[in-house]
Design an enzyme around this catalytic site. Structure first.
Site, short mmCIF file in Angstrom:
data_model
loop_
_atom_site.label_atom_id
_atom_site.label_comp_id
_atom_site.label_asym_id
_atom_site.label_seq_id
_atom_site.Cartn_x
_atom_site.Cartn_y
_atom_site.Cartn_z
N ASP A 84 4.15 3.85 -5.63
CA ASP A 84 4.42 3.75 -7.07
C ASP A 84 4.01 5.01 -7.82
O ASP A 84 4.35 5.19 -8.99
CB ASP A 84 3.68 2.53 -7.65
CG ASP A 84 2.21 2.53 -7.26
OD1 ASP A 84 1.46 3.32 -7.86
OD2 ASP A 84 1.82 1.77 -6.35
N GLU A 104 4.41 8.47 1.93
CA GLU A 104 4.77 7.06 1.73
C GLU A 104 5.77 6.66 2.81
O GLU A 104 6.75 7.36 3.06
CB GLU A 104 5.37 6.88 0.32
CG GLU A 104 6.12 5.58 0.08
CD GLU A 104 5.28 4.31 0.25
OE1 GLU A 104 4.17 4.26 -0.31
OE2 GLU A 104 5.75 3.38 0.94
N GLY A 142 2.02 7.45 7.32
CA GLY A 142 0.78 8.19 7.09
C GLY A 142 -0.01 8.33 8.38
O GLY A 142 -0.68 9.34 8.61
N ASP A 159 -3.95 4.31 -0.34
CA ASP A 159 -3.51 3.26 -1.26
C ASP A 159 -2.47 2.42 -0.52
O ASP A 159 -1.27 2.61 -0.68
CB ASP A 159 -2.91 3.87 -2.53
CG ASP A 159 -2.45 2.80 -3.51
OD1 ASP A 159 -2.82 1.61 -3.32
OD2 ASP A 159 -1.72 3.14 -4.45
N THR A 161 -1.02 -1.41 1.33
CA THR A 161 -0.95 -2.85 1.15
C THR A 161 -2.04 -3.49 2.02
O THR A 161 -2.85 -2.80 2.63
CB THR A 161 0.45 -3.36 1.54
OG1 THR A 161 0.81 -2.79 2.80
CG2 THR A 161 1.50 -2.98 0.51
N PRO A 166 2.97 -3.57 8.06
CA PRO A 166 3.09 -2.11 8.18
C PRO A 166 1.79 -1.35 7.93
O PRO A 166 1.61 -0.26 8.44
CB PRO A 166 4.15 -1.74 7.12
CG PRO A 166 4.55 -2.99 6.42
CD PRO A 166 3.91 -4.15 7.10
N1 AG3 Z 1 -2.18 -1.28 -3.28
C1 AG3 Z 1 -2.31 -2.62 -2.85
C2 AG3 Z 1 -3.58 -3.32 -3.00
C3 AG3 Z 1 -3.55 -4.59 -2.25
C4 AG3 Z 1 -3.14 -5.77 -3.08
N2 AG3 Z 1 -3.22 -6.95 -2.28
C5 AG3 Z 1 -2.91 -8.18 -2.69
N3 AG3 Z 1 -2.55 -8.39 -3.91
N4 AG3 Z 1 -2.99 -9.15 -1.84
C6 AG3 Z 1 -1.87 -1.18 -4.63
C7 AG3 Z 1 -0.64 -0.45 -4.92
C8 AG3 Z 1 -0.81 0.19 -6.23
N5 AG3 Z 1 -0.66 1.58 -6.12
#
Ligand code: AG3
Length: 284
Positions: A84, A104, A142, A159, A161, A166
């Site tokens: 994002d 990414e 990455g 950053d 998930t 993945p």
């Molecule tokens: N990165 C993800 C954080 C994890 C969220 N997990 C969840 N809601 N179960 C955030 C992306 C923003 N750049």
């Protein structure tokens, strides 16, 4: 209408939504964008809330700034994930950063961020148009990118998930080792590490793996809008980085909304039951 993300044990985080603006199944995941009633647009990946526009700073600030401000002089930074653009945007707010590489995996997330979200849109568009000379954008894994890199970055910001699917590889000891080698000395590594209360095991597993690789490891938490808070973050040091000590002079120039460098010690607020499990490297 509402969107609820269900965490384990029936704990939900929900938003009232006006409508779904977009949906796509990319090669890696299901991508959805909703318009919430009170928090702007919301990005959802595989059913998990990634951000709401009017709240994403409560995640991107603590992810990026404490680590960069405790490193003596980060000049080259790597962002892993963060399609994002929010993490890259925060990294580039540091005038000392001369080069930031963002890697990414999912090209579709970048496209959705540019077309449907107001987060790192400006930065991403500038990079894509070649007007952000400090930043470089790569669409690849990455994990593959850091493999074999040596002393290439002062800071690595992950950053990702959740540690399933993945992103699972980004929480493996092998990846931590590759990232450690990719760091210069001194170097700092920071990653999001899940919900303190609801992903405790995943958080502890990541902590223990990082302890086997980095010279020092700190755990901290922050209340993030849109997640089952408090949210956990892990920091790994290569060499002399002391995550307990912030450069307040550099911090003063940043105009922060959520993370408060003058109250840096509040980051180490964790429920008491975790202290024994972590044997924390304390702030002193
Ligand atoms: N990165 C993800 C954080 C994890 C969220 N997990 C969840 N809601 N179960 C955030 C992306 C923003 N750049």
């Amino acid at each position: 209408m509402e969107f609820v993300e269900w965490y384990p044990r029936g704990y939900g985080v929900g938003f009232k939504v006006r409508r779904k603006l977009y949906e796509e199944r990319s090669r890696y995941q299901k991508i959805e964008v909703y318009e919430t009633e009170g928090f702007g647009r919301m990005l959802v990946l595989d059913g998990t809330i990634q951000l709401v526009e009017d709240g994403e700073l409560s995640y991107h600030e603590p992810l990026v700034h404490p680590a960069l401000l405790t490193h003596p002089a980060p000049r080259e930074a790597l962002v892993v994930g963060g399609g994002d653009g929010g993490a890259l945007r925060e990294v580039l707010r540091h005038p000392g950063v001369e080069r930031a590489v963002m890697v990414e995996l999912d090209e579709a997330v970048l496209r959705v961020a540019v077309e449907h979200l107001n987060v790192g849109k400006g930065v991403l568009e500038r990079v894509l148009a070649g007007r952000e000379p400090r930043a470089e954008l790569r669409v690849e894994s990455g994990a593959d990118y850091v493999k074999g890199k040596e002393a290439a970055f002062d800071a690595i910001v992950v950053d990702s998930t959740d540690p399933v699917g993945p992103a699972a590889v980004l929480f493996s000891e092998g990846f931590y080792g590759d990232a450690y080698r990719a760091l210069r000395d001194p170097g700092v590594y920071v990653t999001q590490a899940g919900s303190v209360y609801l992903f405790t095991d995943e958080f502890l597993t990541a902590y223990r793996r990082m302890r086997r690789v980095f010279d020092r490891v700190w755990a901290f938490s922050f209340p993030v809008i849109g997640y089952a808070s408090p949210w956990a973050f892990l920091v790994g040091a290569k060499g002399s980085v002391d995550f307990g000590r912030v450069d307040l002079a550099r911090a003063a120039a940043l105009d922060l909304r959520y993370y408060d460098p003058e109250r840096h010690e509040t980051l180490f607020q964790l429920p008491r039951y975790l202290r024994g499990l972590l044997a924390l490297d304390a702030t002193e």
